[in-house]
Enzyme design. Sequence first.
Site, PDB file in Angstrom:
ATOM      1  NE  ARG A 296     -60.871 106.070  83.770  1.00 42.10           N
ATOM      2  CZ  ARG A 296     -59.692 106.284  84.314  1.00 42.10           C
ATOM      3  NH1 ARG A 296     -59.532 106.180  85.605  1.00 42.10           N
ATOM      4  NH2 ARG A 296     -58.661 106.589  83.564  1.00 42.10           N
TER       5      ARG A 296
ATOM      6  CD  GLU B 118     -61.526 111.511  82.575  1.00 41.72           C
ATOM      7  OE1 GLU B 118     -61.277 112.244  83.547  1.00 41.72           O
ATOM      8  OE2 GLU B 118     -60.793 110.593  82.214  1.00 41.72           O
TER       9      GLU B 118
ATOM     10  N   GLY C 208     -53.801 121.164  83.272  1.00 41.86           N
ATOM     11  CA  GLY C 208     -54.278 121.914  82.099  1.00 41.86           C
ATOM     12  C   GLY C 208     -55.314 122.964  82.454  1.00 41.86           C
ATOM     13  CD  GLU C 209     -60.136 121.007  84.138  1.00 43.66           C
ATOM     14  OE1 GLU C 209     -60.666 121.333  85.211  1.00 43.66           O
ATOM     15  OE2 GLU C 209     -60.358 119.912  83.586  1.00 43.66           O
TER      16      GLU C 209
ATOM     17  CG  LEU D  83     -51.500 118.838  79.995  1.00 52.85           C
ATOM     18  CD1 LEU D  83     -50.939 120.245  79.882  1.00 52.85           C
ATOM     19  CD2 LEU D  83     -50.543 117.827  79.385  1.00 52.85           C
ATOM     20  N   GLY D  84     -52.695 115.923  83.766  1.00 54.59           N
ATOM     21  CA  GLY D  84     -53.024 115.714  85.172  1.00 54.59           C
ATOM     22  C   GLY D  84     -51.890 114.973  85.830  1.00 54.59           C
ATOM     23  CG  ASN D  85     -50.715 111.885  89.340  1.00 56.27           C
ATOM     24  OD1 ASN D  85     -49.611 112.420  89.446  1.00 56.27           O
ATOM     25  ND2 ASN D  85     -51.012 110.730  89.868  1.00 56.27           N
ATOM     26  N   GLY D  86     -51.513 111.842  85.469  1.00 56.92           N
ATOM     27  CA  GLY D  86     -51.126 111.187  84.213  1.00 56.92           C
ATOM     28  C   GLY D  86     -51.502 112.141  83.097  1.00 56.92           C
TER      29      GLY D  86
ATOM     30  NE  ARG E  75     -51.844 121.070  93.681  1.00 59.99           N
ATOM     31  CZ  ARG E  75     -52.983 120.497  94.012  1.00 59.99           C
ATOM     32  NH1 ARG E  75     -54.027 121.231  94.282  1.00 59.99           N
ATOM     33  NH2 ARG E  75     -53.086 119.180  94.058  1.00 59.99           N
TER      34      ARG E  75
ATOM     35  CG  ASN F  48     -62.556 106.008  87.943  1.00 62.32           C
ATOM     36  OD1 ASN F  48     -61.800 105.044  87.784  1.00 62.32           O
ATOM     37  ND2 ASN F  48     -62.197 107.240  87.671  1.00 62.32           N
TER      38      ASN F  48
ATOM     39  CG  HIS G 263     -56.022 110.369  80.106  1.00 60.05           C
ATOM     40  ND1 HIS G 263     -54.693 110.691  79.965  1.00 60.05           N
ATOM     41  CD2 HIS G 263     -56.163 109.989  81.396  1.00 60.05           C
ATOM     42  CE1 HIS G 263     -54.073 110.526  81.122  1.00 60.05           C
ATOM     43  NE2 HIS G 263     -54.938 110.083  82.005  1.00 60.05           N
TER      44      HIS G 263
ATOM     45  NE  ARG H 111     -48.551 107.433  85.209  1.00 61.24           N
ATOM     46  CZ  ARG H 111     -49.803 107.530  84.797  1.00 61.24           C
ATOM     47  NH1 ARG H 111     -50.133 107.176  83.560  1.00 61.24           N
ATOM     48  NH2 ARG H 111     -50.746 107.978  85.595  1.00 61.24           N
TER      49      ARG H 111
ATOM     50  CG  ASP I 210     -49.448 118.141  93.756  1.00 63.32           C
ATOM     51  OD1 ASP I 210     -49.414 119.217  93.124  1.00 63.32           O
ATOM     52  OD2 ASP I 210     -50.463 117.687  94.301  1.00 63.32           O
TER      53      ASP I 210
HETATM   54  P1  AMP Z   1     -55.622 115.198  87.953  1.00 67.21           P
HETATM   55  O1  AMP Z   1     -54.892 113.910  87.745  1.00 67.21           O
HETATM   56  O2  AMP Z   1     -56.380 115.661  86.743  1.00 67.21           O
HETATM   57  O3  AMP Z   1     -56.439 115.244  89.203  1.00 67.21           O
HETATM   58  O4  AMP Z   1     -54.484 116.325  88.156  1.00 67.21           O
HETATM   59  C1  AMP Z   1     -53.555 116.283  89.195  1.00 67.21           C
HETATM   60  C2  AMP Z   1     -52.454 117.288  88.920  1.00 67.21           C
HETATM   61  O5  AMP Z   1     -53.041 118.586  88.766  1.00 67.21           O
HETATM   62  C3  AMP Z   1     -51.418 117.421  90.039  1.00 67.21           C
HETATM   63  O6  AMP Z   1     -50.108 117.445  89.486  1.00 67.21           O
HETATM   64  C4  AMP Z   1     -51.718 118.763  90.648  1.00 67.21           C
HETATM   65  O7  AMP Z   1     -50.571 119.387  91.126  1.00 67.21           O
HETATM   66  C5  AMP Z   1     -52.277 119.528  89.477  1.00 67.21           C
HETATM   67  N1  AMP Z   1     -53.107 120.634  89.964  1.00 67.21           N
HETATM   68  C6  AMP Z   1     -54.287 120.555  90.590  1.00 67.21           C
HETATM   69  N2  AMP Z   1     -54.718 121.790  90.945  1.00 67.21           N
HETATM   70  C7  AMP Z   1     -53.756 122.653  90.544  1.00 67.21           C
HETATM   71  C8  AMP Z   1     -53.572 124.067  90.628  1.00 67.21           C
HETATM   72  N3  AMP Z   1     -54.497 124.839  91.189  1.00 67.21           N
HETATM   73  N4  AMP Z   1     -52.456 124.597  90.075  1.00 67.21           N
HETATM   74  C9  AMP Z   1     -51.539 123.817  89.490  1.00 67.21           C
HETATM   75  N5  AMP Z   1     -51.641 122.476  89.393  1.00 67.21           N
HETATM   76  C10 AMP Z   1     -52.731 121.914  89.919  1.00 67.21           C
END
Ligand code: AMP
Length: 400
Positions: free
Chosen positions: A92, A385, A335-336, A211-214, A287, A7, A184, A243, A285
């Site tokens: 990827r 993925e 999301g997780e 739901l992640g950074n993107g 968090r 990736n 995604h 973004r 971030d």
């Molecule tokens: P990803 O792009 O899927 O790696 O997700 C990154 C995002 O997930 C960031 O905004 C992190 O703050 C959020 N994230 C990761 N772990 C946690 C957690 N334990 N609680 C809340 N948000 C989290």
Amino acid sequence: MYILVVNAGSSSLKYQLFDMDRQEMIAKGLCERIGVDGLFSHWVPGKGVAVKKIPVQMPTHTEAVAVAVKYLTCPENGCLTDMNQISAVGHRIVSGGPWLIDSILIDGPDGQVLKDLHKCFDLAPLHTKAHLQGIEGCMNIMKDVPQVLVMDTAFHQTMPPKAYTYPIAYEVAQKYAIRRYGAHGTSHRYVSGKAIEYLGKPDAKIVTCHLGNGSSISAVDGGKCVDTSMGLTPLEGVIMGSRCGSIDPAIVPFVMEREHIAVEDMGNWMNKKCGFLGLSGVSSDLRDVRDAAASGNERAQLALDILAYQIKKYVGGYAAAMNGLDCVVFTAGIGENDPDLRYAAMKDMEFFGIKMDAERNRDREATVISADDSRVKVLVIPTNEELVIASDTMRIACGK
Ligand code: AMP
């Protein structure tokens, strides 16, 4: 059978080695700050971290691949005795545009597949450049190993024209291949497939929230994507780390004019200076944004409220588009892991058939987080993925 998944992102390269007989990842690593002051990490499950952020010169992704292969085959930390044990490599690819619409075997360094990938340059410039260098590195080092491209956009190819067409001048859209491609897709495909299995309902109507950074949200009807929130590029849709997501297009020239931002810098502004970071002024971030909100930062709280509100609107809109809804799935970093966000997005939707179970929602092991009497199930499904890429690669390169 061993499959390597690569990736290559704009300044990083992640890899995972899978033992496909056991469907297990047996080593993974990360090359960071490629082209800057290269840092390298490598993990072996069971053994833990083998090396963490050691400085390694990696001027481009090509050298990063060489470092990865060296560690995968080294006697102390490796899992392979010889890189020829790798049966195939899966790459990827962020955007395949209209040219690469399904996972495909590379037909040599001068073949049509890489020519098509070059055409995707304008749609995802930073990523496509990194992909091409990562592929080149793998082809140089593993000359006889088949290489497969797995596109993030592929799963969204089933969208109907009314979902993927932008109402702009038709000729301009045609000329530059401007349409919704989504992103995604491998994640949406994986979690919707798992949800269908879980529900035992192949024709389920599902909204998947990656739901992640993107972040992107998709409508999946009977296993096929019928709409998705990301567009021509991964900038459209909900608010993200840095973004802006969807905004009134008129804001773009308005800000450019008043803030004296040049065309070439405006993309950077929308991608890197907006979203949680720009709105809260705290961080990209979630968090950090949540911590700030908890200590009374109103802008941080507003950013969280906006994300939850936008998710709710997508779920409602996609349910209407599909004429029904069986399930909502949450996946990826936020999301997780963030129950508060899930709750805020799904609460007050009883009229709609969604009733959350607050306790289950906080249980990190729970898959179902809706109440037993919720007509629409709400699930948390960790995405994978890389496993999808490995499986596609094995099927295409090895016929298995
Ligand atoms: P990803 O792009 O899927 O790696 O997700 C990154 C995002 O997930 C960031 O905004 C992190 O703050 C959020 N994230 C990761 N772990 C946690 C957690 N334990 N609680 C809340 N948000 C989290």
